[in-house]
Design a protein around this motif. Structure first.
Motif, mmCIF file in Angstrom:
data_model
loop_
_atom_site.group_PDB
_atom_site.id
_atom_site.type_symbol
_atom_site.label_atom_id
_atom_site.label_comp_id
_atom_site.label_asym_id
_atom_site.label_seq_id
_atom_site.Cartn_x
_atom_site.Cartn_y
_atom_site.Cartn_z
ATOM 1 N N HIS A 1 0.856 -1.196 0.000
ATOM 2 C CA HIS A 1 0.000 0.000 0.000
ATOM 3 C C HIS A 1 0.886 1.238 0.000
ATOM 4 O O HIS A 1 0.797 2.107 -0.836
ATOM 5 C CB HIS A 1 -0.895 0.021 1.241
ATOM 6 N N SER A 2 1.731 1.295 1.037
ATOM 7 C CA SER A 2 2.585 2.469 1.231
ATOM 8 C C SER A 2 3.790 1.997 2.034
ATOM 9 O O SER A 2 3.626 1.314 3.057
ATOM 10 C CB SER A 2 1.793 3.524 2.017
ATOM 11 N N THR A 3 4.985 2.338 1.570
ATOM 12 C CA THR A 3 6.180 1.905 2.315
ATOM 13 C C THR A 3 6.231 2.570 3.690
ATOM 14 O O THR A 3 6.728 1.984 4.646
ATOM 15 C CB THR A 3 7.469 2.210 1.527
ATOM 16 N N ASN A 4 5.681 3.797 3.815
ATOM 17 C CA ASN A 4 5.647 4.428 5.142
ATOM 18 C C ASN A 4 4.771 3.618 6.098
ATOM 19 O O ASN A 4 5.148 3.358 7.241
ATOM 20 C CB ASN A 4 5.089 5.858 5.055
ATOM 21 N N THR A 5 3.605 3.219 5.596
ATOM 22 C CA THR A 5 2.678 2.451 6.442
ATOM 23 C C THR A 5 3.295 1.101 6.795
ATOM 24 O O THR A 5 3.281 0.687 7.956
ATOM 25 C CB THR A 5 1.334 2.249 5.704
ATOM 26 N N LEU A 6 3.879 0.427 5.777
ATOM 27 C CA LEU A 6 4.458 -0.898 6.017
ATOM 28 C C LEU A 6 5.590 -0.821 7.039
ATOM 29 O O LEU A 6 5.640 -1.605 7.997
ATOM 30 C CB LEU A 6 4.964 -1.479 4.683
ATOM 31 N N LEU A 7 6.486 0.154 6.875
ATOM 32 C CA LEU A 7 7.626 0.254 7.800
ATOM 33 C C LEU A 7 7.145 0.637 9.213
ATOM 34 O O LEU A 7 7.681 0.130 10.204
ATOM 35 C CB LEU A 7 8.646 1.268 7.268
ATOM 36 N N SER A 8 6.138 1.504 9.298
ATOM 37 C CA SER A 8 5.594 1.857 10.632
ATOM 38 C C SER A 8 5.054 0.613 11.320
ATOM 39 O O SER A 8 5.290 0.398 12.514
ATOM 40 C CB SER A 8 4.433 2.844 10.518
ATOM 41 N N GLU A 9 4.330 -0.197 10.560
ATOM 42 C CA GLU A 9 3.764 -1.429 11.145
ATOM 43 C C GLU A 9 4.880 -2.373 11.572
ATOM 44 O O GLU A 9 4.843 -2.944 12.663
ATOM 45 C CB GLU A 9 2.855 -2.131 10.114
ATOM 46 N N ALA B 1 6.616 -1.149 14.695
ATOM 47 C CA ALA B 1 5.787 -1.247 15.905
ATOM 48 C C ALA B 1 5.820 -2.676 16.449
ATOM 49 O O ALA B 1 5.686 -2.912 17.647
ATOM 50 C CB ALA B 1 4.357 -0.820 15.596
ATOM 51 N N LYS B 2 6.009 -3.637 15.539
ATOM 52 C CA LYS B 2 5.979 -5.065 15.935
ATOM 53 C C LYS B 2 7.321 -5.550 16.457
ATOM 54 O O LYS B 2 7.381 -6.400 17.330
ATOM 55 C CB LYS B 2 5.589 -5.925 14.726
ATOM 56 N N SER C 1 11.370 7.909 13.675
ATOM 57 C CA SER C 1 10.845 8.612 12.503
ATOM 58 C C SER C 1 10.827 7.657 11.332
ATOM 59 O O SER C 1 11.806 6.935 11.117
ATOM 60 C CB SER C 1 11.757 9.762 12.079
ATOM 61 N N VAL C 2 9.749 7.692 10.598
ATOM 62 C CA VAL C 2 9.695 6.973 9.328
ATOM 63 C C VAL C 2 9.769 8.036 8.234
ATOM 64 O O VAL C 2 8.931 8.928 8.159
ATOM 65 C CB VAL C 2 8.420 6.115 9.217
#
Ligand code: BTN
Length: 251
Positions: A22-30, A33-34, A138-139
């Motif tokens: 979807h979005s590399t920002n979203t993927l990396l944030s997820e 977080a894990k 920071s992402v």
């Protein structure tokens, strides 16, 4: 495909390639977080199906033609109120890469778009997670137009359009990361006033009369600086006004 760059100390040393997300920002944030990812972890995609831009905009890029990637930073003891320092350092990193490609007329449009003349070639999306008054992580998302030559917007350009030749993406990535890391290390060493001066030197519209739109309507003013908190300082009718990212745009 993309290789771990030999030229950097931490940026991209942990490199994750995904053909599509979807979005590399979203993927990396997820992902961050894990699990406790190392600083500099980079996620790069050939295609984003829901790329995100600043101010809630979409970031649309043709698959396999451009850079769409995000990396993780863990700024040590950087107060959230001073997060704009990262924007400046990273904008200068992209600028340095484009300067190496011999591109002229390069400008940074506040807060962190990179322009060639009046056309946008790169946008940065920096999303911070706070811990108290400090930035925990920071992402940093970078969308850089490389080989795409047709755009829906006339206000966009790419390296290929500017240089009249395509570039090999995996070959270019280490060069870009090197420039970004050099600016991050410089920031870490405390070269703040030097970076701010360089940022202002390249700032689009700096000390020039321009028309802006803000909550109070259209007005003509001149950018005179950026505050420590990253607010744009505009002088209009002898008054100094400060604006946040959502509060002002060029008309
Ligand atoms: C902007 O100019 O509005 C910022 C654009 C940022 C786009 C990049 S592409 C990689 C990363 N993932 C996203 O969803 N957005 C950023």
């Amino acid at each position: 495909m993309y290789k771990i760059p030999a030229e950097t100390l931490f940026l991209g040393k942990n490199l994750v390639f995904v053909p599509e997300c979807h979005s590399t920002n979203t993927l990396l944030s997820e992902m961050s977080a894990k699990s406790d990812l190392p600083e500099g972890t980079l996620v790069i995609a050939d295609h984003q199906t829901a790329g995100r831009g600043q101010r809630g905009n979409q970031w649309v890029a043709q698959p396999g033609q451009n850079f769409t990637f995000s990396f993780l930073l863990k700024p040590k003891a950087l107060a959230a109120s001073l997060q704009f320092q990262l924007n400046m350092a990273l904008s200068l990193g992209v600028l340095g890469y484009l300067q190496q490609k011999q591109l002229g007329r390069l400008r940074i449009k506040w807060p962190n778009d990179i322009l060639v003349g009046d056309k946008k070639i790169c946008g940065l999306l920096i999303e911070n997670t706070l811990r108290g008054i400090f930035i925990d992580r920071s992402v940093v998302g970078i969308g850089l137009n490389v080989n795409q030559t047709d755009f829906a917007l006339n206000s966009a350009t790419s390296l290929a359009l500017e240089l009249n030749r395509p570039s090999v993406l995996p070959g270019e990535l280490p060069l870009l990361l090197q420039q970004l890391e050099a600016r991050l290390l410089e920031h870490h060493r405390g070269c703040l006033s030097q970076q701010k001066e360089e940022y202002l030197q390249h700032l689009y519209g700096y000390q020039q009369a321009r028309t802006f739109v803000a909550g109070h309507g259209k007005f003509t003013g001149s950018i005179v600086g950026v505050s420590h908190e990253g607010r744009l300082q505009v002088e209009a009718n002898g008054q100094l006004r400060h604006y946040g990212v959502q509060e002002i745009a060029f008309a």
